[in-house]
Design an enzyme around this catalytic site. Structure first.
Site, mmCIF file in Angstrom:
data_model
loop_
_atom_site.group_PDB
_atom_site.id
_atom_site.type_symbol
_atom_site.label_atom_id
_atom_site.label_comp_id
_atom_site.label_asym_id
_atom_site.label_seq_id
_atom_site.Cartn_x
_atom_site.Cartn_y
_atom_site.Cartn_z
ATOM 1 N N ASP A 1 15.547 -35.939 -15.035
ATOM 2 C CA ASP A 1 14.798 -34.679 -15.173
ATOM 3 C C ASP A 1 14.612 -34.018 -13.821
ATOM 4 O O ASP A 1 13.997 -34.587 -12.912
ATOM 5 C CB ASP A 1 13.437 -34.940 -15.827
ATOM 6 C CG ASP A 1 13.607 -35.441 -17.248
ATOM 7 O OD1 ASP A 1 14.177 -34.695 -18.053
ATOM 8 O OD2 ASP A 1 13.191 -36.577 -17.541
ATOM 9 N N ASP B 1 18.060 -40.023 -10.776
ATOM 10 C CA ASP B 1 17.000 -39.534 -11.652
ATOM 11 C C ASP B 1 17.638 -38.508 -12.599
ATOM 12 O O ASP B 1 18.731 -37.991 -12.304
ATOM 13 C CB ASP B 1 15.913 -38.882 -10.783
ATOM 14 C CG ASP B 1 14.905 -38.107 -11.605
ATOM 15 O OD1 ASP B 1 14.346 -38.693 -12.544
ATOM 16 O OD2 ASP B 1 14.684 -36.909 -11.313
HETATM 17 C C1 XBP Z 1 10.402 -36.948 -15.761
HETATM 18 C C2 XBP Z 1 9.269 -36.948 -16.690
HETATM 19 C C3 XBP Z 1 9.520 -37.067 -18.137
HETATM 20 C C4 XBP Z 1 9.798 -35.850 -18.921
HETATM 21 C C5 XBP Z 1 9.468 -36.079 -20.367
HETATM 22 O O1 XBP Z 1 10.062 -37.577 -14.527
HETATM 23 O O2 XBP Z 1 8.152 -36.930 -16.269
HETATM 24 O O3 XBP Z 1 8.353 -37.567 -18.639
HETATM 25 O O4 XBP Z 1 9.015 -34.779 -18.413
HETATM 26 O O5 XBP Z 1 10.159 -37.126 -20.945
HETATM 27 P P1 XBP Z 1 11.188 -38.165 -13.581
HETATM 28 P P2 XBP Z 1 9.461 -37.981 -22.150
HETATM 29 O O6 XBP Z 1 12.215 -37.092 -13.412
HETATM 30 O O7 XBP Z 1 10.486 -38.438 -12.282
HETATM 31 O O8 XBP Z 1 11.757 -39.407 -14.201
HETATM 32 O O9 XBP Z 1 8.636 -37.024 -22.946
HETATM 33 O O10 XBP Z 1 10.595 -38.560 -22.945
HETATM 34 O O11 XBP Z 1 8.601 -39.050 -21.529
HETATM 35 MG MG MG Z 2 12.811 -35.973 -11.765
#
Ligand code: XBP
Ligand code: MG
Length: 257
Positions: free
Chosen positions: A15, A13
């Site tokens: 973020d 993952d």
């Molecule tokens: C990450 C997210 C993403 C970011 C924003 O979730 O929820 O939406 O916050 O990115 P995970 P975008 O780590 O579970 O993948 O604005 O480009 O969608």
């Molecule tokens: Mg995440």
């Protein structure tokens, strides 16, 4: 699950796992975009924590409108309006990445180098926009790092984002592998719901926003991957006394799962 299956691929993952992108990255970029669009919305650190219940930036804006801005006079083309706002947000976020505003988390670069040298196949599995991933990798590890990953599964490529299993299933299909040969790395409740729904063993590193999430399905929960001079804290699972996560710990976890 077949206990003897070989671990071949590691699926990361982005973020919250590779970098702490949410509070001082995405959140700030959303607020810039709102300002640019002449909207008086401001997502505080606390409010953003609530909004993280929904993954995906466009989905998050829609959720915010439904839950917190009931009086907002929505334009006729709400989907187009949100997409435009989200494009603005992405532009701000990419600029922040280019300026080097978002570093990798402790231990990430070391672990990626170690697992690459050990010959693992690497993949990225995220809900975020594809450019957000490539800019982050370029800014932190250099352009060549894009080639370290055999698949970058990101954003709207699947219809249902995490917590649905779709993005993990998509990545494994691209790699020609099944959950018998892959291990996921996540940081959040929605992340592990997604990896678990795809039948994947999962290592979790928590952060401020996700520390209280339910990680009972995780094989190992750490506060970070750790470094030799900055050890990680084991929240649940077994690291056999090691101070940082490396190939040895991953392999031993895999054989004991
Ligand atoms: C990450 C997210 C993403 C970011 C924003 O979730 O929820 O939406 O916050 O990115 P995970 P975008 O780590 O579970 O993948 O604005 O480009 O969608
Ligand atoms: Mg995440």
């Amino acid at each position: 699950m077949n206990q003897n299956s070989e671990l071949k691929a590691l699926l990361f993952d982005v973020d919250g796992t590779l970098a702490d992108t949410e509070r001082d990255g995405h959140r700030v970029a959303f607020n810039y975009a709102f300002k640019e669009a002449g909207l008086d919305w401001e997502w505080s650190v606390e409010r953003y924590g609530e909004l993280l219940a929904v993954t995906g930036g466009k989905e998050r804006i829609k959720y915010f409108l439904d839950e917190f801005e009931a009086s907002f006079q929505a334009p006729e083309d709400l989907t187009g309006f949100i997409a435009d706002l989200h494009q603005k947000k992405t532009a701000h976020y990419l600029e922040m990445l280019q300026q080097g505003a978002i570093p990798l988390r402790n231990g990430v670069e070391r672990l990626l180098n170690e697992v690459r040298e050990a010959g693992f196949i690497l993949g990225i599995v995220t809900t975020t926009t594809p450019e957000n991933v490539t800019y982050l990798l370029e800014a932190t590890l250099g352009k060549a790092s894009l080639d370290w990953f055999s698949v970058i599964a990101a954003g709207d490529i699947v219809p249902a984002k995490k917590p649905a299993a779709d993005i993990y299933l998509y990545a494994m299909e691209k790699l020609g592998l099944s959950a018998e040969n892959c291990l996921a790395f996540e940081d959040s409740g929605n992340g592990i719901l997604s990896s678990h729904a795809a039948d994947l063993s999962t290592i979790v590193t928590i952060n401020d926003y996700t520390a209280e999430h339910d990680f009972t399905a995780a094989d190992l929960v750490l506060d970070q991957f750790g470094e030799p001079d900055a050890p990680c804290r084991v929240i649940s699972g077994n690291m056999n006394g090691a101070g940082y996560l490396g190939v040895k710990e991953i392999q031993s976890l895999w054989s004991e799962r």
